[in-house]
Design a protein around this motif. Structure first.
Motif, PDB file in Angstrom:
ATOM      1  N   ILE A 140      42.800  63.877  30.155  1.00 55.06           N
ATOM      2  CA  ILE A 140      43.797  63.332  31.080  1.00 55.06           C
ATOM      3  C   ILE A 140      43.764  61.808  31.038  1.00 55.06           C
ATOM      4  CG2 ILE A 140      44.436  63.126  33.517  1.00 55.06           C
ATOM      5  CD1 ILE A 140      43.265  65.982  33.889  1.00 55.06           C
ATOM      6  N   ALA A 141      42.564  61.248  31.062  1.00 51.96           N
ATOM      7  CA  ALA A 141      42.407  59.798  31.122  1.00 51.96           C
ATOM      8  C   ALA A 141      42.750  59.124  29.803  1.00 51.96           C
ATOM      9  CB  ALA A 141      40.972  59.451  31.515  1.00 51.96           C
ATOM     10  N   GLU A 142      42.778  59.880  28.735  1.00 47.39           N
ATOM     11  CA  GLU A 142      43.002  59.313  27.404  1.00 47.39           C
ATOM     12  C   GLU A 142      44.312  58.565  27.295  1.00 47.39           C
ATOM     13  OE1 GLU A 142      43.792  61.709  23.496  1.00 47.39           O
ATOM     14  OE2 GLU A 142      41.627  61.736  23.880  1.00 47.39           O
ATOM     15  N   SER A 143      45.334  59.034  27.993  1.00 42.98           N
ATOM     16  CA  SER A 143      46.651  58.396  27.920  1.00 42.98           C
ATOM     17  C   SER A 143      46.783  57.215  28.866  1.00 42.98           C
ATOM     18  CB  SER A 143      47.748  59.423  28.234  1.00 42.98           C
ATOM     19  OG  SER A 143      47.632  59.870  29.581  1.00 42.98           O
ATOM     20  N   ARG A 144      45.723  56.918  29.625  1.00 43.13           N
ATOM     21  CA  ARG A 144      45.732  55.813  30.586  1.00 43.13           C
ATOM     22  C   ARG A 144      46.940  55.904  31.515  1.00 43.13           C
ATOM     23  NH1 ARG A 144      40.879  53.528  30.836  1.00 43.13           N
ATOM     24  NH2 ARG A 144      41.853  51.657  31.742  1.00 43.13           N
ATOM     25  N   PRO A 145      47.083  57.000  32.250  1.00 49.81           N
ATOM     26  CA  PRO A 145      48.244  57.149  33.133  1.00 49.81           C
ATOM     27  C   PRO A 145      48.249  56.096  34.232  1.00 49.81           C
ATOM     28  CG  PRO A 145      46.585  58.783  33.673  1.00 49.81           C
ATOM     29  CD  PRO A 145      46.122  58.113  32.414  1.00 49.81           C
ATOM     30  N   LYS A 146      49.426  55.668  34.612  1.00 45.08           N
ATOM     31  CA  LYS A 146      49.560  54.756  35.746  1.00 45.08           C
ATOM     32  C   LYS A 146      49.741  55.516  37.055  1.00 45.08           C
ATOM     33  CE  LYS A 146      51.477  50.966  33.010  1.00 45.08           C
ATOM     34  NZ  LYS A 146      52.651  50.098  32.773  1.00 45.08           N
ATOM     35  N   LEU A 147      50.107  56.792  36.927  1.00 44.55           N
ATOM     36  CA  LEU A 147      50.313  57.629  38.105  1.00 44.55           C
ATOM     37  C   LEU A 147      49.887  59.052  37.779  1.00 44.55           C
ATOM     38  CD1 LEU A 147      51.477  57.686  41.018  1.00 44.55           C
ATOM     39  CD2 LEU A 147      53.683  58.302  40.012  1.00 44.55           C
ATOM     40  N   VAL A 148      49.121  59.654  38.675  1.00 40.75           N
ATOM     41  CA  VAL A 148      48.694  61.051  38.573  1.00 40.75           C
ATOM     42  C   VAL A 148      49.259  61.796  39.775  1.00 40.75           C
ATOM     43  CG1 VAL A 148      46.693  62.599  38.669  1.00 40.75           C
ATOM     44  CG2 VAL A 148      46.587  60.495  37.312  1.00 40.75           C
ATOM     45  N   LYS A 149      49.754  62.998  39.547  1.00 43.91           N
ATOM     46  CA  LYS A 149      50.289  63.794  40.656  1.00 43.91           C
ATOM     47  C   LYS A 149      49.436  65.033  40.864  1.00 43.91           C
ATOM     48  CE  LYS A 149      54.489  65.919  42.500  1.00 43.91           C
ATOM     49  NZ  LYS A 149      55.904  66.268  42.222  1.00 43.91           N
TER      50      LYS A 149
ATOM     51  N   ARG B 269      41.485  56.055  40.016  1.00 45.32           N
ATOM     52  CA  ARG B 269      41.360  54.612  40.247  1.00 45.32           C
ATOM     53  C   ARG B 269      40.514  53.944  39.176  1.00 45.32           C
ATOM     54  NH1 ARG B 269      41.024  54.977  46.828  1.00 45.32           N
ATOM     55  NH2 ARG B 269      43.279  55.207  47.128  1.00 45.32           N
ATOM     56  N   ALA B 270      39.576  54.678  38.623  1.00 47.92           N
ATOM     57  CA  ALA B 270      38.725  54.113  37.572  1.00 47.92           C
ATOM     58  C   ALA B 270      39.520  53.789  36.314  1.00 47.92           C
ATOM     59  CB  ALA B 270      37.587  55.080  37.247  1.00 47.92           C
ATOM     60  N   VAL B 271      40.660  54.471  36.101  1.00 49.87           N
ATOM     61  CA  VAL B 271      41.501  54.175  34.932  1.00 49.87           C
ATOM     62  C   VAL B 271      42.766  53.416  35.331  1.00 49.87           C
ATOM     63  CG1 VAL B 271      40.626  56.131  33.614  1.00 49.87           C
ATOM     64  CG2 VAL B 271      42.685  56.435  35.012  1.00 49.87           C
ATOM     65  N   GLY B 272      42.807  52.928  36.585  1.00 48.61           N
ATOM     66  CA  GLY B 272      43.938  52.122  37.034  1.00 48.61           C
ATOM     67  C   GLY B 272      45.162  52.904  37.431  1.00 48.61           C
ATOM     68  N   ALA B 273      44.984  54.176  37.811  1.00 45.68           N
ATOM     69  CA  ALA B 273      46.120  55.023  38.182  1.00 45.68           C
ATOM     70  C   ALA B 273      46.187  55.229  39.689  1.00 45.68           C
ATOM     71  CB  ALA B 273      46.028  56.383  37.492  1.00 45.68           C
ATOM     72  N   ARG B 274      47.408  55.321  40.187  1.00 46.22           N
ATOM     73  CA  ARG B 274      47.625  55.750  41.563  1.00 46.22           C
ATOM     74  C   ARG B 274      47.759  57.271  41.595  1.00 46.22           C
ATOM     75  NH1 ARG B 274      52.629  51.976  43.233  1.00 46.22           N
ATOM     76  NH2 ARG B 274      53.028  52.062  40.988  1.00 46.22           N
ATOM     77  N   VAL B 275      47.606  57.849  42.793  1.00 45.26           N
ATOM     78  CA  VAL B 275      47.694  59.304  42.950  1.00 45.26           C
ATOM     79  C   VAL B 275      48.787  59.627  43.962  1.00 45.26           C
ATOM     80  CG1 VAL B 275      46.494  61.422  43.588  1.00 45.26           C
ATOM     81  CG2 VAL B 275      45.258  59.588  42.411  1.00 45.26           C
ATOM     82  N   ALA B 276      49.710  60.512  43.545  1.00 45.96           N
ATOM     83  CA  ALA B 276      50.759  61.019  44.431  1.00 45.96           C
ATOM     84  C   ALA B 276      50.508  62.500  44.684  1.00 45.96           C
ATOM     85  CB  ALA B 276      52.139  60.824  43.807  1.00 45.96           C
ATOM     86  N   ALA B 277      50.816  62.964  45.894  1.00 45.28           N
ATOM     87  CA  ALA B 277      50.543  64.350  46.258  1.00 45.28           C
ATOM     88  C   ALA B 277      51.803  65.077  46.696  1.00 45.28           C
ATOM     89  CB  ALA B 277      49.499  64.410  47.371  1.00 45.28           C
ATOM     90  N   HIS B 278      52.063  66.211  46.062  1.00 41.55           N
ATOM     91  CA  HIS B 278      53.043  67.192  46.529  1.00 41.55           C
ATOM     92  C   HIS B 278      52.390  67.959  47.672  1.00 41.55           C
ATOM     93  CE1 HIS B 278      55.984  70.621  45.952  1.00 41.55           C
ATOM     94  NE2 HIS B 278      54.985  71.250  46.541  1.00 41.55           N
ATOM     95  N   VAL B 279      53.096  68.117  48.784  1.00 35.75           N
ATOM     96  CA  VAL B 279      52.519  68.772  49.967  1.00 35.75           C
ATOM     97  C   VAL B 279      53.504  69.766  50.557  1.00 35.75           C
ATOM     98  CG1 VAL B 279      50.960  66.874  50.585  1.00 35.75           C
ATOM     99  CG2 VAL B 279      53.338  66.846  51.381  1.00 35.75           C
ATOM    100  N   ASP B 280      52.976  70.618  51.467  1.00 39.82           N
ATOM    101  CA  ASP B 280      53.808  71.687  52.025  1.00 39.82           C
ATOM    102  C   ASP B 280      53.773  71.764  53.542  1.00 39.82           C
ATOM    103  OD1 ASP B 280      55.565  73.387  50.642  1.00 39.82           O
ATOM    104  OD2 ASP B 280      54.382  75.156  51.156  1.00 39.82           O
TER     105      ASP B 280
END
Length: 429
Positions: A197-206, A243-254
């Motif tokens: 997952i981290a290999e692509s250096r995502p800026k955003l993870v969901k 955060r260690a790879v510089g990505a923010r995290v967004a959450a789908h919720v219910d």
């Protein structure tokens, strides 16, 4: 359809100096000839300052706004009688995530005056073939959620299987698990799959969370297969690694409980404001607690309400309209009062952020000027925090959309842009 106005500028640019960079022209040295961006004089009109429209004029030099008159002007743009706003931004959509939909909808974004988008369930391999066609002058700028984490029996697997079945294709979960999304059922799964997952250096993870309080009961119900989510117990580890790879995290919720859980885990963005009443829950399960809202404010957690997407639920459950819209408006009013950052995002594959602006307007929580500021300043600056966009100021990107009448008096005018300029490039209808 929006296109670059190239022919109209050709004569004006004919005598302009050319920049030479490494490349190749047949029969000559290895150089590429690049036309400079035209220098524009943006004359007159009324410009949105975040609260109101004020009379002003600007120049665009090398794609940036300035008040200093340049030595050469290539194009004069008469904006008298027009109302200018920074371009709109859609912080939650999915319609540029594959090559077909990107080719279908990308120009439609520009036609609507929407220059910025966050695509919240992409994956690196699928967008690799077309991501280079987006971004920059004349194109939609996109923030990709390049990794979506769910459970092996979770959303969006159900949607993918249903789509395959409808298309007459084999409905095989293995075609989607750890391909369209990452199945994370345990810490061991996260440990094993995170390096990839981290290999692509995502800026955003969901992350996908679906009524986590009742996860055990869900798994006793076969009809919920493919519609479940990841355990929030794993979220602190996801947030830390992101955060260690510089990505923010967004959450789908219910549910409101889901929001409380993901906020406590430290996610950066809550991607929905509970715009449907899930099976087994009531409308009261959607009301955010004051403690959750206070924690969102303390952590600066961003909320993307996606009110417009409630239309799909309400088409099937019209009897719930009054109660659902009342709890949405109540949540929004308290979030706004607390100062929680709110972004505009539609989550409408066949719609746009303009639908979301109109839906938010229907809640009576925001004034039209506040909605314009959310859509043109707060949201694009949150999507691309390191760029000078979403405002008209010295050195800001020279991007604007012009309208014939004042959008604060009639938001419907947002559906009829007259002129659009992106990073100093004029677009034509």
């Amino acid at each position: 359809m929006l296109r670059f106005i190239v022919p109209a500028l050709a004569m004006l640019l004919a005598s302009a100096p050319l920049a030479a960079e490494e490349g190749e022209i047949t029969g000559g040295p290895r150089v590429a000839v690049t036309l400079p961006k035209p220098t524009l004089s943006l004359e007159g009109g009324r410009w949105f300052d975040g609260q109101r429209f004020v009379e002003d004029s600007w120049y665009s030099v090398d794609g940036k706004l300035t008040r200093k008159r340049p030595p050469r002007i290539d194009v004069r743009v008469n904006l008298q009688g027009q109302y200018m706003i920074p371009p709109l931004a859609d912080a939650h959509n999915h319609n540029l995530q594959n090559a077909w939909s990107a080719s279908t909808f990308a120009e439609d974004y520009l036609r609507r005056g929407i220059f910025y988008s966050a695509q919240l369930a992409a994956n690196t391999e699928e967008i690799a073939g077309h991501r280079g066609l987006l971004g920059g002058p004349g194109r939609v700028d996109v923030l990709w959620a390049e990794a979506t984490l769910s459970s092996s029996d979770g959303h969006p697997l159900g949607l993918a299987l249903a789509g395959a079945k409808q298309a007459g294709m084999p409905a095989n979960p293995g075609d989607y698990i750890d391909k369209a999304f990452w199945a994370i059922d345990s810490l061991a799964d996260l440990d094993a799959k995170w390096p990839k997952i981290a290999e692509s250096r995502p800026k955003l993870v969901k992350v996908i969370v679906v009524d986590d309080a009742h996860a055990a009961a869900q798994r006793q119900d076969p009809s919920s297969y493919g519609l479940r989510g990841m355990s929030t117990a794993l979220l602190p580890q996801v947030v830390e690694r992101a955060r260690a790879v510089g990505a923010r995290v967004a959450a789908h919720v219910d549910s409101a409980d889901d929001i409380a859980r993901v906020v406590a885990a430290g996610v950066d963005i809550v991607a929905h404001l509970n715009t449907r009443i899930p099976a087994g829950l009531s409308v009261s399960d959607l009301r955010l607690s004051d403690a959750t809202i206070a924690e969102m404010k303390r952590r600066n957690t961003v909320m993307i309400p996606t009110v417009a997407v409630s239309r799909y639920y309400l088409m099937a459950h019209p009897e719930d309209r009054e109660a659902l819209m009342a709890v949405i408006a109540d949540n929004l009013a308290r979030l706004k009062s607390a100062g929680v950052p709110i972004l505009t995002g539609s989550d409408l594959f066949d719609g746009s952020v303009i639908d979301e602006i109109e839906a938010l307007d229907g809640t009576k929580v925001f004034s039209p000027a506040e909605l314009l500021r959310l859509a043109t300043t707060t949201t694009p600056q949150a999507i691309f925090p390191h760029r000078n966009i979403g405002n008209f100021s010295e050195g800001a990107e020279a991007s604007l959309v012009a309208y014939a009448t004042d959008p604060t008096r009639n938001l419907g005018v947002l559906r009829r842009p007259q002129i659009a300029i992106k990073q100093g490039e004029i677009l034509a209808r």
